[in-house]
Design an enzyme around this catalytic site. Structure first.
Site, PDB file in Angstrom:
ATOM      1  N   GLU A 291       1.632  -8.398  35.299  1.00 17.97           N
ATOM      2  CA  GLU A 291       2.857  -7.875  34.038  1.00 17.97           C
ATOM      3  C   GLU A 291       3.222  -8.318  34.096  1.00 17.97           C
ATOM      4  O   GLU A 291       4.457  -7.493  34.551  1.00 17.97           O
ATOM      5  CB  GLU A 291       1.659  -6.812  33.140  1.00 17.97           C
ATOM      6  CG  GLU A 291       2.092  -6.942  31.716  1.00 17.97           C
ATOM      7  CD  GLU A 291       2.115  -5.435  31.760  1.00 17.97           C
ATOM      8  OE1 GLU A 291       2.566  -5.642  29.885  1.00 17.97           O
ATOM      9  OE2 GLU A 291       2.411  -5.017  31.425  1.00 17.97           O
ATOM     10  N   LYS A 349      -1.902 -11.351  25.898  1.00 19.58           N
ATOM     11  CA  LYS A 349      -1.865  -9.906  25.759  1.00 19.58           C
ATOM     12  C   LYS A 349      -3.117  -9.286  23.677  1.00 19.58           C
ATOM     13  O   LYS A 349      -2.018 -10.524  22.917  1.00 19.58           O
ATOM     14  CB  LYS A 349      -1.388  -9.120  25.787  1.00 19.58           C
ATOM     15  CG  LYS A 349      -1.618  -8.021  25.697  1.00 19.58           C
ATOM     16  CD  LYS A 349      -0.547  -7.109  26.010  1.00 19.58           C
ATOM     17  CE  LYS A 349      -0.669  -5.453  26.011  1.00 19.58           C
ATOM     18  NZ  LYS A 349       0.856  -4.748  26.638  1.00 19.58           N
ATOM     19  N   CYS A 399      -2.054  -4.233  31.316  1.00 16.42           N
ATOM     20  CA  CYS A 399      -1.530  -2.852  30.220  1.00 16.42           C
ATOM     21  C   CYS A 399      -2.049  -1.264  29.443  1.00 16.42           C
ATOM     22  O   CYS A 399      -3.572  -1.758  29.770  1.00 16.42           O
ATOM     23  CB  CYS A 399      -0.517  -3.146  30.451  1.00 16.42           C
ATOM     24  SG  CYS A 399       0.863  -1.235  30.041  1.00 16.42           S
TER      25      CYS A 399
END
Length: 534
Positions: A291, A349, A399
């Site tokens: 990421e 995301k 994440c």
């Protein structure tokens, strides 16, 4: 008259028993101040729950923590449930989230860490308030466990899309409760742990009644019975995946060091390409870089350096970047980069980190975080969390998203055969944070019967098998590469199929128990009032 007597008998059977008397220890300080030992017990229970979490493997401490806590609130009033729950929740969460102090403490002192821990503990206390109330009902431990699941459901969604870190299930990447994840997801694991703990407390406080013993062991028996299903071998082939961990500066010193982070990862990826060509490493089918290891412009195809590295690797590569869209909006993305065709499919995301990737209540947030004035809110994505590389559908939770139930659940249901968790933990130092995130990924592996690949900028990167076992892992703040073969899975677990239904049923059951307890109290008061009138 006979009907009235019959009605009174029915009400007496359905109503909770009267409050248990406070334990008395004559001549002692605790005997004169029973609230003192209860506060101490709540604090110790919170500490035990924290100790049950990774990187320690003491999963069995979690039910003991809830047993001790349940003793402090069992058959107590609502206000006691709130007060002792606040202590329990704060000790647990302040310990579990101490990585925030490591991250921000040098510049802002303990305010961000204490503030988040206290706010989250307040939400925990709402759940424990209800737990105290329903503990008086027949089958109290069941309703208590349901209400704790309801509390975690609230914390997963409120406020600002929630902060689901430190859920009880995430402390169970090993042990006999873990297989419950394949039946009802993380909420059922939490339910099993809390039920066992509360039933142990009820067993001790009620003279060893058999019903409470049964409640205590059922989750363990079901988990044990599920072990063969968790370890089944039904792979639909395999895929070899390479992980690049380039490393970067530690903690807050990493702010503004994006060029160094990017260069470290590209150099490490180029080294992997050379090792593959020289036969020192097996050739993977897919490579994953973590990421936001790099910034990307509106047209990623113009990044010639990344294009060259991917070409040298010779396989589809997932690139994690912070991309600036043509309209100026920023997104946190994973891009499938083909060595010939260049950048293609993207996932942005969806679950953004409050006060990190977007900032609610900026005037107040400015007190607690250094990033407000220079930070623009990111735009959440809307695409399904599945990317296809080398013909393999990959689930993606970037994440923080691994803590949410619906992201990887959607991915597995939509056909993902392997799950990935690209992450950037560079800011959080040598704390437990990375190991906590790894534990979440292990629970997700069992929940969805999928291998999980963690690709981290500074660690911990890991290869997790569908049974939750870790077969390869990197060290923190160490440049490294891993190449591993994992099974591709196409079958789905019951947890994947039914999604949030178990959680919804437990939330509904907990609130129904609260209404039952409230109604029983009203009926009892009416009966007492009618008796006084007679």
């Amino acid at each position: 008259m006979g009907q009235t007597r019959t009605l009174n008998v029915v009400i007496a059977m359905a109503s909770p028993e009267p409050l248990a008397p406070e334990p008395q220890v004559r001549g002692s300080f605790l005997g004169r101040h029973p609230a003192v030992w209860r506060m101490a017990a709540a604090a110790v229970a919170g500490a035990l729950l924290w100790l049950s979490f990774p990187p320690r493997n003491w999963w069995w401490l979690a039910p003991l923590a809830f047993a001790l806590f349940a003793v402090t609130i069992y058959r107590r009033r609502a206000r006691a449930g709130f007060g002792y729950g606040l202590i329990f929740g704060f000790v647990f969460l302040a310990s579990e989230l101490f990585w925030l102090q490591d991250f921000l403490g040098s510049g802002f002192g303990p305010a961000p860490w204490v503030g988040l821990s206290l706010a989250s503990a307040g939400l925990v206390a709402l759940g424990t308030t209800g737990m105290a109330v329903v503990s008086k009902l027949p089958g109290g431990p069941v309703w208590m466990a349901m209400l704790f699941v309801a509390d975690e459901a609230l914390r997963q969604r409120f406020p600002f899309d929630g902060f689901p870190w430190a859920r009880v299930a995430f402390g169970q990447p090993e042990g006999l409760f873990l297989p419950l994840a394949a039946l009802g997801g993380a909420p059922l694991v939490t339910f099993g742990v809390v039920l066992t703990g509360c039933a142990i407390a009820a067993l001790v406080l009620n003279g060893g009644r058999r019903a409470f013993a049964v409640m205590a062991v059922i989750p363990l028996l079901v988990g044990t019975g599920m072990l063969p299903l968790v370890n089944r071998d039904d792979a639909a082939g395999s895929v070899t995946i390479g992980i690049v961990q380039g490393n970067g500066p530690e903690g807050l010193s990493g702010i503004g060091s994006g060029a160094e982070m990017r260069q470290n990862h590209l150099v490490r990826a180029e080294q992997l390409a050379q090792d593959i060509k020289a036969g020192r490493m097996p050739k993977p089918d897919i490579v994953i870089l973590p990421e936001t290891f790099t910034d990307l412009g509106p047209d990623p195809a113009e990044d010639r350096q990344i294009a060259q590295v991917v070409s040298d690797l010779g396989v589809p590569t997932l690139i994690g970047g912070r991309i600036t869209r043509p309209d100026g909006a920023a997104q946190n993305v994973m891009i499938v980069w083909d060595p010939v065709k260049g950048p293609g499919q993207e996932y942005s995301k969806q679950k953004l980190v409050p006060f990190g990737e977007f900032v609610p209540m900026r005037s107040i947030a400015r007190i607690f975080t250094p990033f407000v004035d220079d930070q623009k809110d990111m735009r959440p994505g809307t695409q399904p969390p599945v990317l296809t590389a080398a013909g393999v559908p990959l689930g993606v939770a970037i994440c923080f998203e691994v803590a949410y139930d619906d992201v990887l659940e959607t991915a597995a249901r939509d056909g993902a055969q392997v799950l990935t968790v690209p992450t950037n933990n560079a800011w959080f130092g040598r704390t437990e944070m990375s190991y906590q995130q790894e534990a979440m990924s292990r629970v997700r592996a069992v929940e969805h019967d999928r291998a999980v690949i963690i690709s981290a900028t500074t660690g911990v990167s890991a290869v997790i098998q569908p049974d939750g076992g870790v077969t390869r892992q990197t060290e923190l703040y160490t440049g490294d590469t891993l190449v591993a073969t994992v099974p591709k899975k196409t079958t789905v677990t019951l947890a994947t199929r039914i999604g949030a239904w178990p959680e919804g049923a437990m939330v509904a059951g907990g609130f129904a128990a609260l209404l039952w307890a409230a109604g029983s109290r009203v009926r009892r008061r009416r009966v007492d009032s009618s008796r006084e009138e007679r």
